[in-house]
Design an enzyme around this catalytic site. Structure first.
Site, PDB file in Angstrom:
ATOM      1  N   ALA A 188      -4.423   7.567  -4.027  1.00 19.95           N
ATOM      2  CA  ALA A 188      -3.096   7.057  -4.377  1.00 19.95           C
ATOM      3  C   ALA A 188      -3.289   5.572  -4.706  1.00 19.95           C
ATOM      4  CB  ALA A 188      -2.138   7.259  -3.222  1.00 19.95           C
ATOM      5  N   SER A 228       0.855  -1.184   0.000  1.00 14.84           N
ATOM      6  CA  SER A 228       0.000   0.000   0.000  1.00 14.84           C
ATOM      7  C   SER A 228       0.895   1.240   0.000  1.00 14.84           C
ATOM      8  CB  SER A 228      -0.922  -0.042   1.226  1.00 14.84           C
ATOM      9  OG  SER A 228      -1.906   0.960   1.138  1.00 14.84           O
ATOM     10  N   ASN A 229       0.381   2.369   0.421  1.00 15.84           N
ATOM     11  CA  ASN A 229       1.184   3.600   0.486  1.00 15.84           C
ATOM     12  C   ASN A 229       0.684   4.467   1.644  1.00 15.84           C
ATOM     13  OD1 ASN A 229      -0.953   5.468  -0.565  1.00 15.84           O
ATOM     14  ND2 ASN A 229      -0.820   4.037  -2.266  1.00 15.84           N
ATOM     15  N   HIS A 230       1.275   5.651   1.796  1.00 22.00           N
ATOM     16  CA  HIS A 230       1.018   6.464   2.996  1.00 22.00           C
ATOM     17  C   HIS A 230      -0.198   7.396   2.881  1.00 22.00           C
ATOM     18  CE1 HIS A 230       4.588   5.075   4.976  1.00 22.00           C
ATOM     19  NE2 HIS A 230       5.337   5.433   3.942  1.00 22.00           N
TER      20      HIS A 230
END
Ligand code: PMT
Length: 235
Positions: A109, A42-44
């Site tokens: 995102a 995943s991402n932030h």
């Protein structure tokens, strides 16, 4: 206060309903691409920017559908929230809204890749190295902008270098009406922070929105989107 005074006050502070009757779909947050039953990539992204845009659009009178990846934010009032996890699920949920969508904003995102085959059981630690093969996810923003009758589209470009060049490239390749370039090289703004700053581009202009909290930035951005959308309809 007397009722008239309250009314005067409210008319003074409530924004003009310049997007009344307009249907807007917004994506927000990260996506999660599962590797095995307990792991994912995943991402932030916290979802704060996308949720702020949903709030700002609703305040201008729009009917907003917010397609959200996994986040820890309360749903904005009077906004329809659809919760998804993976990029494919986000793609499917967005496509269900496009028949009735006037404006599409891609703030999520979205993971560009997912593992080719999700592993059915938890991967056991054995070899010193682990190799996974990734395949491309569908590009939601691209697919919306390439529909036979596309809505007005605003994309985001999160970049750590060559902000203008990369953002303009994305706007052109994905056939967007507008793009908001987000410099994410500075950890004080952008991903998972309270503040952000954007440079917004469209075919005949650009505007820089200086560092501000995400709701105030979202309000400024939605004013530009509303103006450009209305001029686009007239053309
Ligand atoms: O969520 P926050 O913590 O508040 O942070 C906000 C933010 C930094 C995530 C947000 O402001 C932002 O920049 N969002 C876009 C992040 C991103 O993935 O950008 P990108 O340059 O990789 O993607 C370009 C555009 O294509 C984006 O509009 C993205 O939503 C869209 N996209 C990308 C890949 C994909 N498979 N489908 C898409 O729709």
């Amino acid at each position: 206060l007397e009722p008239e005074e309250i009314a005067d006050f409210l008319f003074g502070v409530l924004p003009e309903q310049i997007l009344a009757g307009t249907k807007i779909t917004i994506t927000a947050g990260p996506t999660r691409e599962e590797i095995d039953p307990v792991r994912y990539i995943s991402n932030h992204s916290s979802g704060k920017m996308g949720y702020a845009l949903a709030t700002a659009a609703e305040e201008l009178g729009a009917k907003v559908t917010l397609i959200s990846g996994p986040v820890n934010i309360a749903p904005p009032a009077k906004v329809t929230v659809v919760c998804v996890s993976s990029a494919q699920q986000m793609h499917d949920a967005v496509m269900q809204t496009t028949d009735e969508c006037d404006i599409f904003i891609g703030c999520a995102a979205v993971a560009d890749y997912r593992v080719q085959q999700k592993i059915a059981q938890k991967i056991k630690k054995s070899d010193d190295k682990l190799t996974l093969t990734f395949v491309k996810n569908p590009d939601i923003l691209h697919d919306v902008a390439h529909l036979a009758k596309p809505p007005f589209t605003l994309g985001f470009a999160a970049e750590t270098q060559n902000l203008r060049e990369y953002a303009l490239g994305k706007m052109q390749r994905k056939k967007l009406n507008m793009i908001a370039a987000n410099d994410v090289s500075d950890s004080k703004i952008g991903f998972n922070s309270e503040k952000n700053a954007l440079t917004v581009f469209w075919s005949k202009g650009e505007k820089t929105l200086e560092v501000a909290d995400k709701l105030s930035l979202a309000k400024q951005l939605m004013q530009i989107v509303a103006q450009r959308y209305q001029e686009n309809i007239k053309d």
